[in-house]
Design an enzyme around this catalytic site. Structure first.
Site, PDB file in Angstrom:
ATOM      1  N   GLY A   1       0.791  -1.221   0.000  1.00 27.64           N
ATOM      2  CA  GLY A   1       0.000   0.000   0.000  1.00 27.64           C
ATOM      3  C   GLY A   1       0.819   1.264   0.000  1.00 27.64           C
ATOM      4  N   CYS A   2       2.149   1.158  -0.013  1.00 30.13           N
ATOM      5  CA  CYS A   2       2.981   2.361   0.026  1.00 30.13           C
ATOM      6  C   CYS A   2       3.579   2.575  -1.343  1.00 30.13           C
ATOM      7  CB  CYS A   2       4.084   2.230   1.064  1.00 30.13           C
ATOM      8  SG  CYS A   2       5.173   3.661   1.118  1.00 30.13           S
ATOM      9  N   GLY A   3       3.233   3.660  -1.995  1.00 29.50           N
ATOM     10  CA  GLY A   3       3.762   3.914  -3.323  1.00 29.50           C
ATOM     11  C   GLY A   3       4.881   4.918  -3.343  1.00 29.50           C
TER      12      GLY A   3
END
Length: 291
Positions: free
Chosen positions: A125-127
């Site tokens: 979920g971390c871009g």
């Protein structure tokens, strides 16, 4: 999002297969009481390394399915390539620690990539892990092309259809989905992943590999709408991004700037429009005097 030539296809017989969910022993507790031992299914997440022209660029955790779609979609929405035709070859290599996606891209694209190297030590979920400068965070958005308004009923129908096709979420309860449909609400593609950004990248890649033009279409996601979800959707030229949960303030501002309709809190027949209301056809408020 033009495709200058068909995207490379990986032979399904040669593609590595990893389970997308695994069994796990669990202890059930119901109403605060011991309900016995059972077995559950857990969504798998695997380190996926992306290599461009032999150089490692990013490693993220993702569901090990539709990885060709994921790699192409990530390459497009991150601006690494301009079109699917810029990807000359794509291959998957299984290693003990995860899966490596090897992409051969056009020399001009690779030269640009070397100018803005990112070392994304990914988390689900971390871009943004490893982005080196502030200018890399909020990249300029292309304006979404003008077009006819989209009926809210069509958007709501896409959400319902997407939910019916979330088979991995139905089994595990741990994955997000992203779907695309045309302006009439005809669903064309759904992709799932443990990461909401990954699901959207897989969707973008699937559309590009199929030669579909996503402009004027509808993107629906099962998550909140962060600014990166707006960035990726605006890249496709789709007219609408509809999210099950809320957007962030930055996401709403970017949607306004790009001319993208942004909807949140999709619940049954309800939603909230945060940007681009002129792109949505909504039934008027009933007049009490006519009831």
């Amino acid at each position: 999002m033009a495709t200058t030539r068909p995207a490379p296809q990986t032979d399904a017989l040669d593609a590595p297969e990893r389970p997308v969910h695994v069994p796990a022993p669990v202890l059930r507790v119901r109403d605060g009481r011991h309900a016995g031992a059972d077995q559950d299914s857990l969504a798998e997440e695997t380190p996926i390394a992306l290599e461009y022209n032999g150089v490692s660029h990013a490693t993220l955790l993702a569901t090990p399915a539709d990885l060709e779609d994921f790699a192409l979609g990530f390459s497009l929405t991150e601006g690494i390539v301009e079109s699917a035709g810029d990807v000359r070859d794509l291959a998957l290599r299984v290693e003990p620690q995860g899966i490596v996606v090897e992409l051969e891209i056009a020399s001009a694209c690779f030269a640009r990539l070397k100018d803005r190297r990112r070392a994304m030590a990914g988390r689900t979920g971390c871009g943004l892990c490893g982005v080196e400068t502030l200018s890399e965070v909020v990249r300029p958005l292309r304006p979404v092309p003008q077009g006819p308004a989209v009926r809210l009923s069509a958007i709501l129908a896409v959400q319902r259809q997407m939910r019916e096709r979330q088979s991995l979420h139905e089994r595990t309860g741990a994955t997000h989905a992203a779907a695309w449909a045309d302006a009439q609400g005809r669903l064309a593609s759904v992709r799932e992943d443990v990461g909401r950004h990954n699901a959207l990248d897989k969707l973008v890649g699937a559309l590009a590999r199929a030669g579909r033009d996503p402009r004027q279409g509808i993107v629906v996601v099962s998550s909140r709408a962060s600014f990166e979800m707006v960035q990726k959707t605006a890249y496709t030229g789709a007219a609408v991004l509809a999210a099950v949960s809320a957007p962030t303030a930055l996401a709403a501002r970017l949607a306004h700037e790009a001319g993208l309709a942004l909807l949140g809190f999709m619940r049954g027949q309800d939603c909230t429009v945060y940007a681009g209301a002129g792109r949505i056809l909504i039934d008027p408020i009933p007049d009490p005097a006519t009831d």
